[in-house]
Motif scaffolding. Structure first.
Motif, PDB file in Angstrom:
ATOM      1  N   PHE A   9      -8.096   2.712  -3.088  1.00 58.95           N
ATOM      2  CA  PHE A   9      -6.738   3.115  -3.466  1.00 58.95           C
ATOM      3  C   PHE A   9      -6.794   4.518  -4.062  1.00 58.95           C
ATOM      4  O   PHE A   9      -7.698   4.820  -4.846  1.00 58.95           O
ATOM      5  N   ASP A  44      -2.868   6.528   5.368  1.00 56.69           N
ATOM      6  CA  ASP A  44      -3.338   5.194   4.982  1.00 56.69           C
ATOM      7  C   ASP A  44      -4.049   4.551   6.165  1.00 56.69           C
ATOM      8  O   ASP A  44      -3.739   4.842   7.326  1.00 56.69           O
ATOM      9  N   THR A  64      -5.389   3.015   0.800  1.00 55.73           N
ATOM     10  CA  THR A  64      -3.950   3.025   0.528  1.00 55.73           C
ATOM     11  C   THR A  64      -3.640   4.054  -0.545  1.00 55.73           C
ATOM     12  O   THR A  64      -4.283   4.055  -1.595  1.00 55.73           O
ATOM     13  N   LEU A 119      -1.077   5.351  -3.443  1.00 55.52           N
ATOM     14  CA  LEU A 119      -0.072   4.784  -4.337  1.00 55.52           C
ATOM     15  C   LEU A 119       0.574   5.926  -5.122  1.00 55.52           C
ATOM     16  O   LEU A 119      -0.139   6.721  -5.752  1.00 55.52           O
ATOM     17  N   GLY A 133       3.305  -0.509 -12.276  1.00 54.96           N
ATOM     18  CA  GLY A 133       3.478  -0.899 -10.883  1.00 54.96           C
ATOM     19  C   GLY A 133       2.205  -0.830 -10.051  1.00 54.96           C
ATOM     20  O   GLY A 133       1.925  -1.728  -9.252  1.00 54.96           O
ATOM     21  N   TRP A 134       1.399   0.189 -10.237  1.00 54.00           N
ATOM     22  CA  TRP A 134       0.202   0.375  -9.401  1.00 54.00           C
ATOM     23  C   TRP A 134      -0.818  -0.736  -9.622  1.00 54.00           C
ATOM     24  O   TRP A 134      -1.466  -1.190  -8.686  1.00 54.00           O
ATOM     25  N   ALA A 176      -0.114  -3.787 -10.421  1.00 53.21           N
ATOM     26  CA  ALA A 176       0.399  -4.986  -9.745  1.00 53.21           C
ATOM     27  C   ALA A 176       0.091  -4.913  -8.253  1.00 53.21           C
ATOM     28  O   ALA A 176      -0.292  -5.915  -7.640  1.00 53.21           O
ATOM     29  N   GLU A 177       0.235  -3.713  -7.676  1.00 56.44           N
ATOM     30  CA  GLU A 177      -0.045  -3.593  -6.228  1.00 56.44           C
ATOM     31  C   GLU A 177      -1.506  -3.909  -5.928  1.00 56.44           C
ATOM     32  O   GLU A 177      -1.817  -4.567  -4.938  1.00 56.44           O
ATOM     33  N   ILE A 178      -2.407  -3.441  -6.772  1.00 56.32           N
ATOM     34  CA  ILE A 178      -3.830  -3.686  -6.515  1.00 56.32           C
ATOM     35  C   ILE A 178      -4.155  -5.166  -6.749  1.00 56.32           C
ATOM     36  O   ILE A 178      -4.952  -5.763  -6.028  1.00 56.32           O
ATOM     37  N   ARG A 179      -3.465  -5.761  -7.714  1.00 55.26           N
ATOM     38  CA  ARG A 179      -3.734  -7.183  -7.994  1.00 55.26           C
ATOM     39  C   ARG A 179      -3.285  -8.099  -6.866  1.00 55.26           C
ATOM     40  O   ARG A 179      -3.738  -9.230  -6.760  1.00 55.26           O
ATOM     41  N   GLN A 180      -2.375  -7.596  -6.009  1.00 56.45           N
ATOM     42  CA  GLN A 180      -1.947  -8.425  -4.869  1.00 56.45           C
ATOM     43  C   GLN A 180      -3.059  -8.594  -3.838  1.00 56.45           C
ATOM     44  O   GLN A 180      -3.007  -9.465  -2.988  1.00 56.45           O
ATOM     45  N   GLN A 181      -4.073  -7.725  -3.910  1.00 50.41           N
ATOM     46  CA  GLN A 181      -5.179  -7.797  -2.953  1.00 50.41           C
ATOM     47  C   GLN A 181      -6.117  -8.942  -3.333  1.00 50.41           C
ATOM     48  O   GLN A 181      -6.141  -9.358  -4.482  1.00 50.41           O
TER      49      GLN A 181
END
Ligand code: SAM
Length: 275
Positions: free
Chosen positions: A106, A123, A128, A130, A138-139, A141-146
Protein backbone atom coordinates in the motif's frame (compact mmCIF):
# COMPACT_ATOMS: atom_id res chain seq x y z
CA UNK A 1 9.90 16.39 -22.08
CA UNK A 2 8.42 18.44 -19.26
CA UNK A 3 4.69 17.83 -19.15
CA UNK A 4 3.84 17.34 -15.49
CA UNK A 5 3.74 20.52 -13.44
CA UNK A 6 3.42 19.35 -9.83
CA UNK A 7 0.80 21.41 -7.96
CA UNK A 8 1.55 20.39 -4.41
CA UNK A 9 0.98 21.75 -0.92
CA UNK A 10 3.96 22.84 1.18
CA UNK A 11 4.69 19.58 3.03
CA UNK A 12 3.88 17.56 -0.08
CA UNK A 13 6.52 19.45 -2.09
CA UNK A 14 9.23 17.96 0.14
CA UNK A 15 8.82 14.64 -1.71
CA UNK A 16 10.73 16.20 -4.60
CA UNK A 17 13.93 16.38 -2.52
CA UNK A 18 14.46 12.63 -1.98
CA UNK A 19 13.14 11.97 -5.49
CA UNK A 20 15.84 14.23 -6.93
CA UNK A 21 18.43 12.67 -4.59
CA UNK A 22 17.66 9.21 -5.96
CA UNK A 23 17.77 10.45 -9.55
CA UNK A 24 21.18 12.05 -9.00
CA UNK A 25 22.45 8.94 -7.22
CA UNK A 26 21.30 6.69 -10.04
CA UNK A 27 23.56 8.56 -12.44
CA UNK A 28 26.63 8.36 -10.19
CA UNK A 29 29.51 6.16 -11.34
CA UNK A 30 29.25 4.06 -8.15
CA UNK A 31 25.75 4.59 -6.76
CA UNK A 32 24.48 3.50 -3.37
CA UNK A 33 21.19 2.63 -5.06
CA UNK A 34 19.78 2.44 -8.57
CA UNK A 35 16.51 4.21 -9.37
CA UNK A 36 15.86 4.58 -13.10
CA UNK A 37 12.22 5.52 -12.38
CA UNK A 38 13.37 8.54 -10.34
CA UNK A 39 15.38 9.75 -13.34
CA UNK A 40 12.30 9.40 -15.58
CA UNK A 41 10.06 11.20 -13.08
CA UNK A 42 12.46 14.11 -12.62
CA UNK A 43 12.78 14.48 -16.40
CA UNK A 44 9.00 14.34 -16.83
CA UNK A 45 8.32 17.09 -14.31
CA UNK A 46 8.13 20.80 -14.91
CA UNK A 47 9.94 21.80 -11.72
CA UNK A 48 13.18 23.62 -11.04
CA UNK A 49 15.15 20.81 -9.40
CA UNK A 50 18.35 22.84 -9.75
CA UNK A 51 17.48 24.50 -6.40
CA UNK A 52 18.41 21.17 -4.77
CA UNK A 53 21.54 20.55 -6.85
CA UNK A 54 24.72 19.74 -4.91
CA UNK A 55 23.04 19.83 -1.48
CA UNK A 56 25.04 17.68 0.97
CA UNK A 57 21.84 16.35 2.53
CA UNK A 58 20.83 14.70 -0.78
CA UNK A 59 23.36 11.96 -0.05
CA UNK A 60 21.90 11.69 3.45
CA UNK A 61 18.42 11.17 2.05
CA UNK A 62 19.73 8.46 -0.30
CA UNK A 63 21.47 6.64 2.57
CA UNK A 64 18.27 6.85 4.62
CA UNK A 65 16.42 5.21 1.73
CA UNK A 66 19.09 2.50 1.54
CA UNK A 67 18.47 1.72 5.23
CA UNK A 68 14.66 1.69 4.85
CA UNK A 69 15.09 -0.58 1.80
CA UNK A 70 17.27 -2.87 3.93
CA UNK A 71 14.58 -3.07 6.63
CA UNK A 72 11.93 -3.78 3.99
CA UNK A 73 13.99 -6.61 2.44
CA UNK A 74 14.65 -8.01 5.92
CA UNK A 75 10.92 -7.91 6.74
CA UNK A 76 10.00 -9.61 3.44
CA UNK A 77 12.70 -12.26 3.93
CA UNK A 78 11.05 -13.17 7.25
CA UNK A 79 7.48 -12.67 5.99
CA UNK A 80 7.45 -13.27 2.21
CA UNK A 81 3.64 -12.89 2.10
CA UNK A 82 3.67 -9.83 4.33
CA UNK A 83 2.14 -6.42 3.78
CA UNK A 84 4.23 -3.27 3.34
CA UNK A 85 2.57 0.10 3.93
CA UNK A 86 4.49 3.15 2.72
CA UNK A 87 3.22 6.04 4.82
CA UNK A 88 3.83 9.36 3.05
CA UNK A 89 5.11 7.52 0.01
CA UNK A 90 5.62 10.60 -2.17
CA UNK A 91 7.08 9.37 -5.46
CA UNK A 92 9.15 6.73 -3.74
CA UNK A 93 9.99 3.58 -5.68
CA UNK A 94 10.70 1.16 -2.85
CA UNK A 95 8.32 -1.38 -4.38
CA UNK A 96 10.39 -1.34 -7.59
CA UNK A 97 13.56 -1.98 -5.56
CA UNK A 98 12.39 -4.47 -2.94
CA UNK A 99 9.23 -6.29 -4.05
CA UNK A 100 9.55 -10.08 -3.82
CA UNK A 101 6.68 -10.96 -6.17
CA UNK A 102 4.38 -11.99 -3.29
CA UNK A 103 4.04 -9.05 -0.90
CA UNK A 104 0.88 -6.94 -0.60
CA UNK A 105 1.75 -3.28 -0.90
CA UNK A 106 0.00 0.00 0.00
CA UNK A 107 1.20 3.52 -0.82
CA UNK A 108 -0.45 6.19 1.34
CA UNK A 109 -0.13 9.93 0.89
CA UNK A 110 -2.20 13.12 0.84
CA UNK A 111 -4.72 13.40 -2.03
CA UNK A 112 -2.70 15.81 -4.22
CA UNK A 113 0.35 13.55 -3.99
CA UNK A 114 -1.64 10.44 -4.86
CA UNK A 115 -3.16 12.31 -7.84
CA UNK A 116 0.39 13.11 -9.02
CA UNK A 117 1.52 9.56 -8.29
CA UNK A 118 -1.33 8.16 -10.38
CA UNK A 119 0.10 9.99 -13.40
CA UNK A 120 3.13 7.69 -13.19
CA UNK A 121 2.10 4.54 -11.29
CA UNK A 122 -0.92 2.23 -11.52
CA UNK A 123 -2.62 0.02 -8.96
CA UNK A 124 -2.18 -3.71 -9.47
CA UNK A 125 -3.78 -6.70 -7.68
CA UNK A 126 -0.89 -6.55 -5.14
CA UNK A 127 -0.30 -2.81 -5.01
CA UNK A 128 -2.81 -0.13 -3.98
CA UNK A 129 -2.53 3.63 -3.63
CA UNK A 130 -4.48 5.22 -0.77
CA UNK A 131 -5.31 8.96 -0.67
CA UNK A 132 -5.66 10.43 2.80
CA UNK A 133 -3.84 11.72 5.84
CA UNK A 134 -1.95 9.34 8.10
CA UNK A 135 -3.55 11.27 10.98
CA UNK A 136 -7.01 10.00 9.99
CA UNK A 137 -8.49 6.52 10.39
CA UNK A 138 -9.80 5.60 6.93
CA UNK A 139 -6.57 4.15 5.53
CA UNK A 140 -6.12 1.76 8.46
CA UNK A 141 -9.65 0.45 7.91
CA UNK A 142 -8.92 -0.17 4.23
CA UNK A 143 -5.81 -2.19 5.04
CA UNK A 144 -7.65 -4.12 7.75
CA UNK A 145 -10.17 -5.31 5.14
CA UNK A 146 -7.38 -7.38 3.60
CA UNK A 147 -6.56 -10.90 4.79
CA UNK A 148 -4.44 -10.59 7.94
CA UNK A 149 -0.69 -10.78 7.28
CA UNK A 150 2.37 -9.46 9.13
CA UNK A 151 2.74 -5.74 8.39
CA UNK A 152 5.66 -3.34 8.02
CA UNK A 153 4.73 0.34 8.20
CA UNK A 154 7.47 2.41 6.61
CA UNK A 155 7.28 6.14 7.34
CA UNK A 156 10.38 7.65 5.74
CA UNK A 157 10.77 11.40 6.29
CA UNK A 158 7.07 11.88 7.09
CA UNK A 159 6.33 11.93 10.81
CA UNK A 160 8.76 14.82 11.57
CA UNK A 161 6.31 17.10 9.71
CA UNK A 162 3.50 16.26 12.17
CA UNK A 163 3.03 17.58 15.70
CA UNK A 164 4.20 15.36 18.59
CA UNK A 165 0.56 14.77 19.51
CA UNK A 166 -0.23 13.64 15.96
CA UNK A 167 2.80 11.33 15.85
CA UNK A 168 1.72 9.75 19.11
CA UNK A 169 -1.83 9.30 17.75
CA UNK A 170 -0.47 7.61 14.60
CA UNK A 171 1.74 5.21 16.57
CA UNK A 172 -1.03 4.33 19.02
CA UNK A 173 -3.63 3.72 16.29
CA UNK A 174 -1.25 1.56 14.23
CA UNK A 175 -0.41 -0.47 17.35
CA UNK A 176 -4.09 -0.99 18.18
CA UNK A 177 -5.02 -1.98 14.60
CA UNK A 178 -2.02 -4.22 13.83
CA UNK A 179 -0.58 -5.94 16.92
CA UNK A 180 2.95 -7.25 16.34
CA UNK A 181 3.64 -4.99 13.33
CA UNK A 182 6.96 -3.38 12.47
CA UNK A 183 7.27 0.42 12.20
CA UNK A 184 10.19 2.20 10.52
CA UNK A 185 10.43 5.93 11.11
CA UNK A 186 12.91 8.77 11.48
CA UNK A 187 13.26 11.64 13.91
CA UNK A 188 15.11 14.87 14.58
CA UNK A 189 16.53 16.11 17.88
CA UNK A 190 15.05 19.29 19.41
CA UNK A 191 18.31 21.08 18.49
CA UNK A 192 17.94 20.15 14.82
CA UNK A 193 14.30 21.23 14.72
CA UNK A 194 15.30 24.57 16.27
CA UNK A 195 18.06 25.02 13.65
CA UNK A 196 16.04 23.87 10.62
CA UNK A 197 16.07 27.28 8.92
CA UNK A 198 19.81 26.70 8.38
CA UNK A 199 19.27 23.19 6.97
CA UNK A 200 20.50 23.05 3.36
CA UNK A 201 17.34 21.47 1.90
CA UNK A 202 14.63 22.61 4.32
CA UNK A 203 15.73 26.22 3.92
CA UNK A 204 14.69 25.90 0.25
CA UNK A 205 11.08 24.82 0.91
CA UNK A 206 8.15 26.19 2.92
CA UNK A 207 7.38 23.06 4.96
CA UNK A 208 8.66 23.00 8.52
CA UNK A 209 9.57 20.20 10.90
CA UNK A 210 7.24 20.13 13.89
CA UNK A 211 8.03 16.97 15.85
CA UNK A 212 11.19 17.16 17.97
CA UNK A 213 12.16 13.78 19.41
CA UNK A 214 14.79 13.79 22.16
CA UNK A 215 14.79 10.01 22.58
CA UNK A 216 13.15 7.08 20.73
CA UNK A 217 12.61 5.26 24.04
CA UNK A 218 9.99 7.92 24.80
CA UNK A 219 8.14 6.89 21.62
CA UNK A 220 8.34 3.21 22.56
CA UNK A 221 6.87 4.10 25.97
CA UNK A 222 3.70 5.43 24.27
CA UNK A 223 2.73 1.80 23.61
CA UNK A 224 3.87 -0.41 26.50
CA UNK A 225 5.61 -3.53 25.24
CA UNK A 226 7.08 -1.83 22.15
CA UNK A 227 10.68 -2.72 21.37
CA UNK A 228 13.30 -0.61 19.60
CA UNK A 229 14.89 -3.13 17.20
CA UNK A 230 17.27 -0.62 15.67
CA UNK A 231 18.13 3.08 16.04
CA UNK A 232 20.81 4.51 13.79
CA UNK A 233 22.42 7.73 12.68
CA UNK A 234 23.89 7.90 9.20
CA UNK A 235 27.29 7.27 10.75
CA UNK A 236 26.14 4.22 12.72
CA UNK A 237 24.35 2.26 10.01
CA UNK A 238 23.85 -1.49 10.55
CA UNK A 239 27.06 -3.32 9.53
CA UNK A 240 25.54 -5.11 6.48
CA UNK A 241 24.23 -1.78 5.14
CA UNK A 242 27.55 0.00 5.68
CA UNK A 243 29.51 -2.89 4.12
CA UNK A 244 27.22 -2.87 1.07
CA UNK A 245 27.92 0.79 0.27
CA UNK A 246 30.39 1.90 -2.41
CA UNK A 247 33.85 2.82 -1.08
CA UNK A 248 33.35 6.57 -1.61
CA UNK A 249 30.19 6.54 0.53
CA UNK A 250 31.96 4.60 3.28
CA UNK A 251 34.83 7.11 3.25
CA UNK A 252 32.36 10.00 3.50
CA UNK A 253 30.61 8.37 6.47
CA UNK A 254 33.94 7.59 8.18
CA UNK A 255 34.91 11.24 7.83
CA UNK A 256 31.53 12.45 9.10
CA UNK A 257 31.80 10.13 12.10
CA UNK A 258 34.97 11.91 13.25
CA UNK A 259 33.37 15.35 12.93
CA UNK A 260 30.24 14.70 15.03
CA UNK A 261 28.18 17.36 13.24
CA UNK A 262 24.86 18.11 15.01
CA UNK A 263 22.92 17.58 11.76
CA UNK A 264 24.30 14.02 11.70
CA UNK A 265 24.19 13.13 15.41
CA UNK A 266 20.68 14.64 15.85
CA UNK A 267 19.04 12.77 12.96
CA UNK A 268 18.08 9.14 13.62
CA UNK A 269 16.27 6.30 11.86
CA UNK A 270 14.47 3.69 13.93
CA UNK A 271 12.84 0.30 13.58
CA UNK A 272 10.22 -0.52 16.22
CA UNK A 273 8.33 -3.72 16.90
CA UNK A 274 4.92 -2.87 18.32
CA UNK A 275 3.37 -5.33 20.81
C1 SAM B 1 10.04 14.32 2.55
S1 SAM B 1 8.67 13.60 1.71
C2 SAM B 1 9.12 11.87 1.78
C3 SAM B 1 8.51 11.09 0.66
C4 SAM B 1 8.91 9.61 0.61
N1 SAM B 1 8.69 8.94 1.86
C5 SAM B 1 10.36 9.48 0.21
O1 SAM B 1 11.19 9.16 1.06
O2 SAM B 1 10.65 9.70 -0.98
C6 SAM B 1 7.34 13.70 2.91
C7 SAM B 1 6.07 13.03 2.44
O3 SAM B 1 5.15 12.91 3.54
C8 SAM B 1 3.86 13.19 3.05
N2 SAM B 1 2.98 13.59 4.17
C9 SAM B 1 3.13 14.66 4.97
N3 SAM B 1 2.12 14.73 5.84
C10 SAM B 1 1.32 13.65 5.59
C11 SAM B 1 0.11 13.19 6.16
N4 SAM B 1 -0.49 13.84 7.16
N5 SAM B 1 -0.44 12.07 5.67
C12 SAM B 1 0.16 11.39 4.65
N6 SAM B 1 1.31 11.80 4.06
C13 SAM B 1 1.88 12.92 4.52
C14 SAM B 1 4.09 14.31 2.05
O4 SAM B 1 2.98 14.52 1.21
C15 SAM B 1 5.34 13.80 1.34
O5 SAM B 1 5.02 12.95 0.27
Amino acid sequence: MSQHRPALGAVQETLLIPLYGRAVEHRAAEPALRDPRAVQLVEAMDYDFSRFAELPSLTGSVLRTVLFDHWTRDFLARHPNGTVVEIGTGLNTRYERTDNGRARWFDLDLPDVIALRREFFADTPRRTMLAGSVTEDGWLAEIRQQPQRPVLFSAEAVLPFLSAEQVRGVVERIARAFPGCWLALDSNSPELVAAQDQHDALSKVAARLRWACPDIDGVADWVPGSRVIGSHTLTSLPAPVYRGLPAAHRRLLDDLATRRLPQVTGYRMHLLRLP
